[in-house]
Scaffold this active site. Structure first.
Site, short mmCIF file in Angstrom:
data_model
loop_
_atom_site.label_atom_id
_atom_site.label_comp_id
_atom_site.label_asym_id
_atom_site.label_seq_id
_atom_site.Cartn_x
_atom_site.Cartn_y
_atom_site.Cartn_z
N ARG A 281 -0.15 50.84 -63.89
CA ARG A 281 0.55 49.63 -63.48
C ARG A 281 -0.20 48.43 -64.05
NH1 ARG A 281 -0.93 47.00 -59.04
NH2 ARG A 281 -1.53 48.85 -57.87
N HIS A 285 0.96 45.33 -57.65
CA HIS A 285 1.79 46.27 -56.90
C HIS A 285 3.12 45.62 -56.54
CE1 HIS A 285 2.97 49.34 -54.03
NE2 HIS A 285 3.11 48.41 -53.11
N TYR A 294 -9.33 44.22 -57.00
CA TYR A 294 -9.76 45.61 -56.86
C TYR A 294 -9.81 46.40 -58.18
CZ TYR A 294 -4.65 46.23 -56.73
OH TYR A 294 -3.31 46.20 -57.00
#
Length: 386
Positions: A281, A285, A294
């Site tokens: 990705r 998200h 992160y």
């Protein structure tokens, strides 16, 4: 050999959860023809893809990304409640979607925008759901593309139940049932849900004609796949007695070839199967996420180098596709994106009372009372005092 007699392909190192080295691949990161992994079972399907077909894949993949960018802008401008990008996963979606039969039924999660385009869904209908203009958007019966499912892994149970129904129809002598199978799209994070395990158990127990297509994009929001599972998802499938296959999800040729071969086997009575498409990705998200909090920048850069769009473009250019084609596609994508935006903004607002329409299939006294209260409350604002 798999439990249904078909050879396993690229299940991979049992300890490998993120790598693509052992996955089935036909194009390397530079877009050169460089088959790797156990490709023998899938070579015929890959060889059937000519440049014309691949140009069509390129159109859809680039359009998916352009609409992705436009949808993010709409959300930032307050026109969408939320946007769920598929940025970076275009090859996995376009390749797998075009490997299906028109009679196959698709159960998506909530990120399968490329699959929706491949099925002929008007993108305005996709955006209308996320804008709150409609609960459905498209006809799931006519398109055989079921509705987006926000609840993680719930669609796996729906898909297996539908597949069990196909088996019942076959047993009842319905000839058309033999031409249909089911594919369910699921993310790596949703594979940690109990619903996914239950669906795999039922699929195997009842030999439902269902293909589980896992888009391993490396993160369940902020949780890396290394925390979610100790083995690849292709290997995990084998624990349920289901053959698992691992494919480079950023290679549209490999994704098509593996999905076409496996889905044909599932449809012909071979039982359920699982494909793990190893992808990434590239975006957040959702529009509410900040992946910089992160994700390691160095790892992100490595995956950017595996971007499926320039990979396919390099292959097409090396096989004689002219510059004019790519410029034409760019212009068409811009035009389509502007058209989608304009038509979305013109959609009428839904009536507030419509929220009660489909709570239950039959009238319910509590819902009826709530509807009447809302209607009376709204009407009170229109009353004038003499």
């Amino acid at each position: 050999m798999g439990s249904n007699g078909m050879a396993f392909a690229a299940g991979g190192d049992a300890g490998s959860t993120t790598g693509v080295d052992e996955a089935v691949r036909f194009l390397d990161e530079q877009g050169r023809w460089a088959p790797s992994g156990d490709v023998a079972s899938f070579r015929a399907a890959a060889d059937a893809l000519n440049v014309e077909v691949l140009c069509g894949f390129y159109r859809e993949m680039t359009l998916t990304r352009r609409l992705d960018i436009g949808s993010t802008a709409l959300q930032r401008q307050g026109e969408l409640a939320l946007w769920i990008p598929s940025f970076g996963q275009e090859a996995a979606q376009t390749g797998s979607a075009h490997a299906l039969s028109p009679k196959d039924t698709i159960f998506p999660s909530y990120r399968e925008h490329g699959v929706a385009l491949a099925r002929g869904i008007d993108f305005v209908d996709v955006l209308a759901v996320l804008r709150g203009n409609t609960y459905r958007g498209w006809d799931p019966e006519a398109t055989r593309f079921r509705l987006y499912t926000i609840v993680l892994a719930a669609q796996t149970l729906h898909a297996v139940g539908y597949g069990m129904g196909i088996n019942l129809n076959r047993a009842a002598g319905e000839a058309e049932a033999h031409d249909e199978a089911v594919i369910v799209y699921i993310g790596d994070g949703a594979m940690s849900e109990g619903d996914a395990s239950e669906a795999l158990v039922f699929a195997r127990t009842y030999d439902a004609p269902v293909l589980f297509f896992v888009q391993n994009n490396q993160y369940a929001i902020s949780t890396p796949v290394t925390t979610q599972t100790a083995v690849s998802y292709a290997d995990r499938a084998r624990g349920f007695g289901i053959p698992g296959y691992r494919v480079d999800g950023n290679d549209v040729i490999a994704t098509y070839a593996v999905t076409k071969t496996v889905m044909d086997h599932v449809r012909s009575g071979g039982g359920p199967a699982l494909i793990e498409a190893v992808t990434y990705r590239l975006g957040p998200h959702t529009s509410s996420d900040d992946p910089t909090k992160y994700r390691d920048p160095a790892t992100h850069a490595q995956w950017e180098a595996r971007d499926p769009l320039p990979r396919l473009e390099a292959y097409l250019r090396a096989n004689g596709t002219p510059d004019e084609f790519f410029e034409q596609v760019r212009q068409e994508n811009e035009s389509t994106a502007m058209d989608v935006r304009e038509r979305l903004l013109k959609l009428p607002d839904p009536a507030p009372s419509s929220m009660f329409d489909h709570v239950y299939s039959d009238p319910h006294p509590i819902v009826t009372a709530e509807r009447e209260w809302l209607e009376a409350y709204e009407a009170s604002f229109l009353q004038t005092n003499d």
